[in-house]
Design a protein around this motif. Sequence first.
Motif, PDB file in Angstrom:
ATOM      1  N   GLU A   5       0.803  -1.221   0.000  1.00  0.00           N
ATOM      2  CA  GLU A   5       0.000   0.000   0.000  1.00  0.00           C
ATOM      3  C   GLU A   5       0.837   1.274   0.000  1.00  0.00           C
ATOM      4  N   ASN A   6       2.116   1.180   0.324  1.00  0.00           N
ATOM      5  CA  ASN A   6       2.937   2.382   0.485  1.00  0.00           C
ATOM      6  C   ASN A   6       3.681   2.800  -0.789  1.00  0.00           C
ATOM      7  N   GLU A   7       3.386   2.149  -1.930  1.00  0.00           N
ATOM      8  CA  GLU A   7       4.050   2.493  -3.189  1.00  0.00           C
ATOM      9  C   GLU A   7       3.056   2.334  -4.326  1.00  0.00           C
ATOM     10  N   ALA A   8       3.113   3.227  -5.303  1.00  0.00           N
ATOM     11  CA  ALA A   8       2.202   3.164  -6.444  1.00  0.00           C
ATOM     12  C   ALA A   8       2.322   1.810  -7.151  1.00  0.00           C
ATOM     13  N   ILE A   9       1.189   1.284  -7.594  1.00  0.00           N
ATOM     14  CA  ILE A   9       1.175  -0.043  -8.226  1.00  0.00           C
ATOM     15  C   ILE A   9       2.049  -0.070  -9.471  1.00  0.00           C
ATOM     16  N   TYR A  10       2.018   0.987 -10.287  1.00  0.00           N
ATOM     17  CA  TYR A  10       2.826   0.965 -11.513  1.00  0.00           C
ATOM     18  C   TYR A  10       4.320   0.897 -11.199  1.00  0.00           C
ATOM     19  N   LEU A  11       4.732   1.485 -10.078  1.00  0.00           N
ATOM     20  CA  LEU A  11       6.143   1.399  -9.680  1.00  0.00           C
ATOM     21  C   LEU A  11       6.487  -0.001  -9.188  1.00  0.00           C
ATOM     22  N   GLN A  12       5.553  -0.648  -8.501  1.00  0.00           N
ATOM     23  CA  GLN A  12       5.780  -2.024  -8.062  1.00  0.00           C
ATOM     24  C   GLN A  12       5.864  -2.964  -9.262  1.00  0.00           C
ATOM     25  N   ILE A  13       5.039  -2.711 -10.267  1.00  0.00           N
ATOM     26  CA  ILE A  13       5.106  -3.526 -11.482  1.00  0.00           C
ATOM     27  C   ILE A  13       6.426  -3.269 -12.205  1.00  0.00           C
ATOM     28  N   ALA A  14       6.891  -2.034 -12.201  1.00  0.00           N
ATOM     29  CA  ALA A  14       8.194  -1.723 -12.805  1.00  0.00           C
ATOM     30  C   ALA A  14       9.303  -2.502 -12.101  1.00  0.00           C
ATOM     31  N   GLY A  15       9.207  -2.606 -10.778  1.00  0.00           N
ATOM     32  CA  GLY A  15      10.183  -3.404 -10.040  1.00  0.00           C
ATOM     33  C   GLY A  15      10.110  -4.871 -10.417  1.00  0.00           C
ATOM     34  N   TYR A  16       8.908  -5.383 -10.595  1.00  0.00           N
ATOM     35  CA  TYR A  16       8.689  -6.775 -10.998  1.00  0.00           C
ATOM     36  C   TYR A  16       9.294  -7.029 -12.386  1.00  0.00           C
ATOM     37  N   VAL A  17       9.002  -6.148 -13.331  1.00  0.00           N
ATOM     38  CA  VAL A  17       9.542  -6.285 -14.681  1.00  0.00           C
ATOM     39  C   VAL A  17      11.069  -6.209 -14.647  1.00  0.00           C
ATOM     40  N   SER A  18      11.595  -5.267 -13.880  1.00  0.00           N
ATOM     41  CA  SER A  18      13.055  -5.115 -13.762  1.00  0.00           C
ATOM     42  C   SER A  18      13.698  -6.369 -13.191  1.00  0.00           C
ATOM     43  N   GLU A  19      13.039  -6.964 -12.210  1.00  0.00           N
ATOM     44  CA  GLU A  19      13.549  -8.199 -11.603  1.00  0.00           C
ATOM     45  C   GLU A  19      13.617  -9.323 -12.641  1.00  0.00           C
ATOM     46  N   LEU A  20      12.579  -9.439 -13.452  1.00  0.00           N
ATOM     47  CA  LEU A  20      12.568 -10.467 -14.503  1.00  0.00           C
ATOM     48  C   LEU A  20      13.705 -10.244 -15.495  1.00  0.00           C
ATOM     49  N   ILE A  21      13.976  -8.986 -15.802  1.00  0.00           N
ATOM     50  CA  ILE A  21      15.076  -8.661 -16.716  1.00  0.00           C
ATOM     51  C   ILE A  21      16.413  -9.012 -16.070  1.00  0.00           C
ATOM     52  N   GLN A  43      -3.723  -8.953 -12.688  1.00  0.00           N
ATOM     53  CA  GLN A  43      -5.053  -8.514 -12.267  1.00  0.00           C
ATOM     54  C   GLN A  43      -5.081  -7.030 -11.909  1.00  0.00           C
ATOM     55  N   VAL A  44      -4.566  -6.229 -12.847  1.00  0.00           N
ATOM     56  CA  VAL A  44      -4.588  -4.774 -12.705  1.00  0.00           C
ATOM     57  C   VAL A  44      -5.166  -4.166 -13.979  1.00  0.00           C
ATOM     58  N   ASN A  45      -5.454  -2.896 -13.929  1.00  0.00           N
ATOM     59  CA  ASN A  45      -5.967  -2.163 -15.080  1.00  0.00           C
ATOM     60  C   ASN A  45      -4.879  -2.068 -16.152  1.00  0.00           C
ATOM     61  N   PRO A  46      -5.217  -2.283 -17.433  1.00  0.00           N
ATOM     62  CA  PRO A  46      -4.218  -2.139 -18.498  1.00  0.00           C
ATOM     63  C   PRO A  46      -3.543  -0.768 -18.521  1.00  0.00           C
ATOM     64  N   ASN A  47      -4.271   0.291 -18.102  1.00  0.00           N
ATOM     65  CA  ASN A  47      -3.652   1.625 -18.061  1.00  0.00           C
ATOM     66  C   ASN A  47      -2.487   1.665 -17.074  1.00  0.00           C
ATOM     67  N   THR A  48      -2.575   0.883 -16.014  1.00  0.00           N
ATOM     68  CA  THR A  48      -1.496   0.827 -15.026  1.00  0.00           C
ATOM     69  C   THR A  48      -0.251   0.190 -15.642  1.00  0.00           C
ATOM     70  N   VAL A  49      -0.439  -0.900 -16.373  1.00  0.00           N
ATOM     71  CA  VAL A  49       0.689  -1.560 -17.039  1.00  0.00           C
ATOM     72  C   VAL A  49       1.269  -0.641 -18.117  1.00  0.00           C
ATOM     73  N   MET A  50       0.400   0.051 -18.842  1.00  0.00           N
ATOM     74  CA  MET A  50       0.885   0.975 -19.868  1.00  0.00           C
ATOM     75  C   MET A  50       1.747   2.057 -19.238  1.00  0.00           C
ATOM     76  N   ARG A  51       1.332   2.563 -18.084  1.00  0.00           N
ATOM     77  CA  ARG A  51       2.125   3.580 -17.375  1.00  0.00           C
ATOM     78  C   ARG A  51       3.499   3.008 -16.993  1.00  0.00           C
ATOM     79  N   THR A  52       3.505   1.745 -16.547  1.00  0.00           N
ATOM     80  CA  THR A  52       4.759   1.070 -16.201  1.00  0.00           C
ATOM     81  C   THR A  52       5.664   0.967 -17.428  1.00  0.00           C
ATOM     82  N   TYR A  53       5.105   0.494 -18.536  1.00  0.00           N
ATOM     83  CA  TYR A  53       5.895   0.318 -19.759  1.00  0.00           C
ATOM     84  C   TYR A  53       6.435   1.659 -20.259  1.00  0.00           C
ATOM     85  N   GLU A  54       5.625   2.704 -20.163  1.00  0.00           N
ATOM     86  CA  GLU A  54       6.090   4.032 -20.585  1.00  0.00           C
ATOM     87  C   GLU A  54       7.217   4.529 -19.683  1.00  0.00           C
TER      88      GLU A  54
END
Length: 130
Positions: A5-21, A43-54
Motif C-alpha cells: 500500500e505504500n508504493e504506487a502499483i505501476y512502480l511495483q510492477i516496474a520493479g517486478y519487470v526489472s527483476e525479470l530482466i 489482475q490490474v488495469n491495463p492503463n497501469t501496465v501501460m504507465r509502467t511500460y512508458e
Amino acid sequence: MDFKENEAIYLQIAGYVSELILRGKWPPDSKIPSVRELAGDLQVNPNTVMRTYELLQGQEVLYNKRGIGFFVAPAAVQQVQAARRERFLTQELPEVFGTMLLLGIELPEVQRRYEEFKQAHLHPISHENQ
C-alpha cells in the motif's frame, strides 16, 4: 503479485519487470507480454501496465516497436542495475546503517554474513559491469 500500500502499483510492477530482466527471464531484445496480457496476469488495469511500460521506456529499459509490442532494450540490465544501485545506496543503505548503529552491529559481522549469503544464494545476475 501482492501489492504494497505504500508504493504506487505501476512502480511495483516496474520493479517486478526489472527483476525479470535482471534474472534473465526476459533477455535483451526479447518481446515481453502485451499490456493487456500482463494486466490480466497481474489482475490490474491495463492503463497501469501501460504507465509502467512508458516509465521503463523513458528509462531506456524497454523499447516499443509500433504495432508489434514492447521489447527489452539491449542495455536493459545495465540500466536497471544503475538505477537500483543508486536507489539502494542513497535511500535504503542509510536506513540499514541507522539500524546497525542502533543495534550495535559492526561491519565485520555484516561482511561475514554477506559472504555466507553469497555462498548460499549464488545468483545468475552478471556482475561484470560493476
